[in-house]
Scaffold this active site. Structure first.
Site, PDB file in Angstrom:
ATOM      1  N   SER A   1       0.831  -1.203   0.000  1.00  0.00           N
ATOM      2  CA  SER A   1       0.000   0.000   0.000  1.00  0.00           C
ATOM      3  C   SER A   1       0.872   1.264   0.000  1.00  0.00           C
ATOM      4  O   SER A   1       1.660   1.466  -0.921  1.00  0.00           O
ATOM      5  CB  SER A   1      -0.965  -0.040   1.188  1.00  0.00           C
ATOM      6  OG  SER A   1      -1.978   0.914   1.049  1.00  0.00           O
TER       7      SER A   1
ATOM      8  N   ASP B   1     -10.212  -3.552  -5.061  1.00  0.00           N
ATOM      9  CA  ASP B   1      -9.320  -2.588  -4.413  1.00  0.00           C
ATOM     10  C   ASP B   1      -9.274  -1.332  -5.274  1.00  0.00           C
ATOM     11  O   ASP B   1      -9.037  -1.425  -6.490  1.00  0.00           O
ATOM     12  CB  ASP B   1      -7.916  -3.208  -4.282  1.00  0.00           C
ATOM     13  CG  ASP B   1      -6.897  -2.282  -3.627  1.00  0.00           C
ATOM     14  OD1 ASP B   1      -7.274  -1.180  -3.170  1.00  0.00           O
ATOM     15  OD2 ASP B   1      -5.711  -2.661  -3.571  1.00  0.00           O
TER      16      ASP B   1
ATOM     17  N   HIS C   1      -8.213  -4.945  -0.716  1.00  0.00           N
ATOM     18  CA  HIS C   1      -7.070  -4.215  -0.190  1.00  0.00           C
ATOM     19  C   HIS C   1      -6.740  -4.675   1.241  1.00  0.00           C
ATOM     20  O   HIS C   1      -7.624  -4.770   2.088  1.00  0.00           O
ATOM     21  CB  HIS C   1      -7.351  -2.707  -0.180  1.00  0.00           C
ATOM     22  CG  HIS C   1      -6.127  -1.905   0.120  1.00  0.00           C
ATOM     23  ND1 HIS C   1      -5.152  -1.651  -0.817  1.00  0.00           N
ATOM     24  CD2 HIS C   1      -5.676  -1.334   1.272  1.00  0.00           C
ATOM     25  CE1 HIS C   1      -4.180  -0.950  -0.272  1.00  0.00           C
ATOM     26  NE2 HIS C   1      -4.469  -0.752   0.994  1.00  0.00           N
TER      27      HIS C   1
END
Length: 394
Positions: A176, A334, A364
């Protein structure tokens, strides 16, 4: 009466937890529960300093039969070091940057601690998890400078020899926001001809890579899919770039990247033109949201929007071509899916060997949360495949 009260509480809990989710997402009830836990946590700390949240789910450094864990520093940046006990004399080396929107998280969280322990044991590798500074005490480019300093120290002869790391088998990785930082570091150090040792691989887990288009197909498709909602990602970006939160509606409308914004050239726009960079299967029925007139001047107020250190997807082709072979994990459900897919395509076009690992049922955060009590099947699969790629490519 007690039965009635219990039924009411159970109904309230179910109402709080339940969310309508896409039919293809892996084990939807586990994702709902994870999202509910995350929302409860955020509400509990609302009004507190976000930078203090990195202590959530912390466990102290400890040893295990297979991995020794200590807290140290790299380039002056706090770092948790995971060293396998026994095994080969020369180890593989991985430097890891955690996710959390540049505002949350720590290498000491149970999820990241568990991930790094497993990596160290399964790969017979020294894994260093970097605790870079967080929003709001630090904003861009502070986090970037922290991970860059830690990476330079990691690649130094002194550190490699001290930890018995093979200089031919070193990797930079992150998930991320950490994937964003890993990509930026790979670009910077890949172009640095003064370095004696360079990374041999970059492994990016559902990375966030640009802030000019909040209407990519994945942003449109997954804007209400937990745990990373579209407005939350815009908020993270504004916090990271030290910008006023009042700009959030402009970002969500793509007003900041309208065609009357003279600061964004056609060349820049081509680097995130998903109609050209994404396959038809991912574009689906979605249409670009490009405003003819919007809010020109936002880029001038928030120059980080155009800074390649913050948005690695905007890098020039020759810079991308100097980065190491890459692993890019993406998840169908995501908002950041298309950031990763576009980056994988641009790396390939620059001549970089890329493994694009996509999970049709993924969401995610699924890989990192695979080690949490709310374990998902896709999380376990993605973690195993990520570690397998490292094993095969380091």
């Amino acid at each position: 009466m007690l039965r009635l009260a219990g039924a009411v509480l159970l109904s309230a809990a179910a109402y709080y937890v339940y969310l309508p989710l896409p039919s293809g997402v892996s084990e939807p009830w586990k994702l709902m529960l994870l999202d509910a836990l995350f929302r409860s946590f955020m509400q509990a700390v609302r009004g507190q300093n976000l930078g203090s949240l990195d202590h959530s789910h912390v466990i102290e450094a400890r040893s295990s039969p297979a991995v020794n864990v200590t807290d140290s520093a790299l380039g002056g940046v706090p770092t948790r070091v995971f060293r396998p006990i026994g095994g080969e004399k020369l180890k593989r080396g991985v430097i890891y940057f955690h996710g959390g929107g540049w505002a949350l998280g720590s290498g000491r969280m149970r999820s990241y601690d568990s991930l790094c322990r497993r990596m160290a044991e399964d790969l017979d590798a020294v894994v260093m998890s970097v605790d870079y500074r967080l929003v709001p005490e630090a904003v861009f480019p502070d986090q970037y400078y922290d991970v860059l300093a830690a990476s330079r120290a990691f690649l130094s002869t002194e550190v490699l020899e001290h930890y018995s790391i093979d200089p031919e088998r070193v990797c930079v990785s992150g998930d991320s926001a950490g994937g964003n930082l890993a990509a930026a570091v790979a670009q910077k150090l890949g172009s640095d001809d003064t370095l004696k040792v360079k990374f041999k691989a970059q492994a990016l887990i559902y990375p966030v890579l640009q802030a000019l288009d909040f209407h990519t197909p994945s942003y449109q498709q997954n804007q209400a899919v937990p745990i990373l909602y579209r407005p939350v990602m815009a908020r993270f970006w504004l916090q990271y770039l030290g910008a006023n939160s009042s700009l959030e509606p402009l970002l969500l409308a793509n007003n900041h990247s309208s065609l009357d914004e003279s600061g964004i050239s056609a060349d820049i726009r081509s680097k995130l033109n998903w109609t050209a960079l994404l396959p038809t299967k991912r574009r689906k029925h979605f249409q670009p949201v490009v405003k003819q007139t919007g809010s020109p001047g936002v880029v001038g107020k928030v120059p980080g929007l155009m800074d390649v250190r913050a948005s690695p997807l905007l890098a020039e082709q020759d810079v991308l071509g100097k980065t190491p072979k890459a692993y890019v994990m993406t998840c169908e459900f995501d908002v950041l899916r298309d950031d990763g897919l576009m980056y994988a395509r641009r790396l390939q076009d620059a001549g970089v060997t890329v493994t694009s690992d996509h999970y049709e049922d993924g969401f995610h955060g699924c890989m990192v949360f695979a080690s949490m009590p709310v374990m998902s099947n896709v999380g376990q699969r993605s973690m195993s495949n990520y570690i397998h790629w490292l094993d095969q490519n380091l």
